[in-house]
Design an enzyme around this catalytic site. Structure first.
Site, mmCIF file in Angstrom:
data_model
loop_
_atom_site.group_PDB
_atom_site.id
_atom_site.type_symbol
_atom_site.label_atom_id
_atom_site.label_comp_id
_atom_site.label_asym_id
_atom_site.label_seq_id
_atom_site.Cartn_x
_atom_site.Cartn_y
_atom_site.Cartn_z
ATOM 1 N N THR A 184 7.624 -7.464 -12.946
ATOM 2 C CA THR A 184 6.945 -8.733 -13.172
ATOM 3 C C THR A 184 6.012 -9.037 -12.006
ATOM 4 O O THR A 184 6.406 -8.959 -10.841
ATOM 5 C CB THR A 184 7.968 -9.865 -13.327
ATOM 6 O OG1 THR A 184 8.843 -9.559 -14.421
ATOM 7 C CG2 THR A 184 7.271 -11.194 -13.574
ATOM 8 N N ASN A 215 -5.787 3.642 11.403
ATOM 9 C CA ASN A 215 -5.132 2.402 11.820
ATOM 10 C C ASN A 215 -4.868 2.322 13.319
ATOM 11 O O ASN A 215 -4.712 1.233 13.867
ATOM 12 C CB ASN A 215 -3.809 2.223 11.064
ATOM 13 C CG ASN A 215 -2.877 3.408 11.222
ATOM 14 O OD1 ASN A 215 -3.242 4.548 10.900
ATOM 15 N ND2 ASN A 215 -1.666 3.183 11.685
ATOM 16 N N GLN A 217 -7.190 -0.100 6.116
ATOM 17 C CA GLN A 217 -7.892 -0.679 7.262
ATOM 18 C C GLN A 217 -9.385 -0.873 7.011
ATOM 19 O O GLN A 217 -10.085 -1.421 7.864
ATOM 20 C CB GLN A 217 -7.701 0.221 8.491
ATOM 21 C CG GLN A 217 -6.267 0.377 8.936
ATOM 22 C CD GLN A 217 -5.692 -0.876 9.568
ATOM 23 O OE1 GLN A 217 -6.427 -1.741 10.046
ATOM 24 N NE2 GLN A 217 -4.377 -0.981 9.584
ATOM 25 N N CYS A 269 3.908 0.391 12.543
ATOM 26 C CA CYS A 269 4.865 1.063 11.672
ATOM 27 C C CYS A 269 5.728 2.056 12.438
ATOM 28 O O CYS A 269 6.781 2.462 11.967
ATOM 29 C CB CYS A 269 4.133 1.786 10.538
ATOM 30 S SG CYS A 269 3.165 0.678 9.502
ATOM 31 N N HIS A 325 -2.566 -7.954 3.040
ATOM 32 C CA HIS A 325 -2.342 -8.626 4.316
ATOM 33 C C HIS A 325 -3.155 -8.041 5.470
ATOM 34 O O HIS A 325 -3.133 -8.574 6.577
ATOM 35 C CB HIS A 325 -0.843 -8.633 4.666
ATOM 36 C CG HIS A 325 -0.298 -7.349 5.196
ATOM 37 N ND1 HIS A 325 -0.085 -7.121 6.534
ATOM 38 C CD2 HIS A 325 0.103 -6.220 4.564
ATOM 39 C CE1 HIS A 325 0.436 -5.923 6.714
ATOM 40 N NE2 HIS A 325 0.552 -5.351 5.535
ATOM 41 N N SER A 375 -4.190 -2.971 0.775
ATOM 42 C CA SER A 375 -3.115 -3.932 1.020
ATOM 43 C C SER A 375 -3.709 -5.282 1.387
ATOM 44 O O SER A 375 -4.599 -5.364 2.237
ATOM 45 C CB SER A 375 -2.225 -3.427 2.166
ATOM 46 O OG SER A 375 -1.190 -4.337 2.439
ATOM 47 N N ALA A 429 0.818 -1.213 0.000
ATOM 48 C CA ALA A 429 0.000 0.000 0.000
ATOM 49 C C ALA A 429 0.851 1.262 0.000
ATOM 50 O O ALA A 429 0.438 2.287 -0.551
ATOM 51 C CB ALA A 429 -0.939 0.003 1.205
#
Length: 359
Positions: A221, A140, A168, A303, A186, A184, A72
């Protein structure tokens, strides 16, 4: 161990893992193909990516395209750097560092205040030269849901683009009305290492990673395994959204009872209820985490952990440095059980009470 750090990352859904394994350990060991190759195996890999693209897009507004990215943070940088230059960028005071630090790096950052409840209202003026407004969907750290529809309208009235950090929120609440949306995998039971930027039709971005431009405005890729897992997690989130929401709210209601005597940080109502940010004045959070080592929770944003600085989000809603540093964040979701909440609350409350006893 009990895992209550869902804002940091979420457990990988079994369905997402199964989808990934098809492209990691497929029939005859031939699942390694480059999806940008024109031969049969390449076309099969590309088809898997396009199926996942459709599944990811199904939880976002119509009339846009999905650009797969590494995460993200990359999606946010592509949106902010690739959508123009010059002018100012208005951001809420509780944005993730991916937004705030990028706005600062680009120059002309303009910060929008939030209330003590953690919401950023539109009774604030935008600069005359504002080219981009960025307000996240769900914070978050404290889980507050932002009035993004109102901010989209405000941005349009000022001829500015509107970006939503929906990391979130995606897969949990409906996301509408934007020019760009960053997500994102995950954070909703998909794999790490894959994100996406949704871009409204008609809006062109300047590539920030040059090379093959495999994604049109992004080079590199693509990984069929990561993207297949992303798509499977998105399809599952769409199918289970109502049930997940009910489950999360039931856990929230129980936690509110179990943590009676703690102060809630942020709104009680305009909130994603899988986020429980609470405080006890005078609490030594580092000691609490050490004493509750079998409960995985956070002292703030993952983070920013280890920085030693009080949370900028908690400071923005009016907390003192001491109050911010005496706050913890518990996060739960689909795979959290009521017993997990009960056991965690017992351990955390006992450790906090022991601190109060001995000062």
């Amino acid at each position: 161990m009990i895992y209550l750090d869902y804002q940091s990352t979420t457990p990988l859904a079994p369905e997402a893992r199964d989808a990934m394994m098809r492209w990691l350990d497929g029939p005859d060991g031939m699942a390694f193909a480059n999806p940008h190759s024109p031969h049969k195996l390449g076309r099969l890999a590309k088809a898997a990516i396009e199926l996942a693209r459709e599944r990811v897009a199904a939880l976002l507004p119509p009339g846009g395209r999905i650009i797969f990215t590494g995460n993200a943070c990359e999606a946010i940088n592509l949106a902010m750097r690739g959508s123009g230059s010059g002018g100012s960028i208005s951001i809420s005071s509780i944005e993730h560092a991916a937004v705030s630090e990028t706005a600062t790096a680009l120059g002309g950052a303009h910060v929008l205040n939030v209330s003590s409840e953690g919401q950023c209202n539109t009774r604030q003026d935008l600069p005359d030269d504002c080219r981009l407004v960025a307000v996240m969907a769900v914070n978050n750290e404290i889980g507050t849901i932002q009035p993004t529809i109102d901010w989209h309208r405000k941005a349009k009235e000022n001829n500015a683009l509107f970006l939503i950090d929906a990391v979130q929120a995606y897969g949990k609440i409906e996301i509408t009305h934007a020019d760009m949306i960053a997500i994102s995998a995950h954070k909703f039971h998909g794999p790490k290492g894959i994100g996406a930027l949704w871009v409204r039709d008609g809006l062109e971005l300047q590539p920030q990673i040059t090379g093959g431009l495999q994604e049109g405005e992004r080079s590199g890729t693509l990984s069929p395994a990561l993207i297949a897992g992303f798509g499977a997690a998105a399809a599952l989130a769409k199918e289970r959204m109502a049930g997940d929401e009910q489950h999360v709210e039931e856990l929230w209601n129980r936690a509110r009872d179990l943590f009676d005597g703690w102060e809630l940080n942020g709104s009680d109502t305009a909130r994603y209820k899988g986020n429980f940010n609470i405080r006890k004045d005078g609490l030594d959070v580092a000691r609490l985490m050490s004493e509750c080592r079998d409960v995985m929770f956070s002292a703030g944003s993952a983070c920013a952990s280890g920085s030693g600085r009080p949370s900028h989000v908690l400071k923005a809603i009016g907390l003192s440095d001491k109050q911010a540093k005496s706050s913890i964040r518990l996060g739960w979701g689909r795979y959290t059980s009521p017993d997990d909440i009960e056991t965690a609350a017992k351990a955390i409350n006992a450790a906090a009470k022991e601190q109060e006893k001995w000062g």
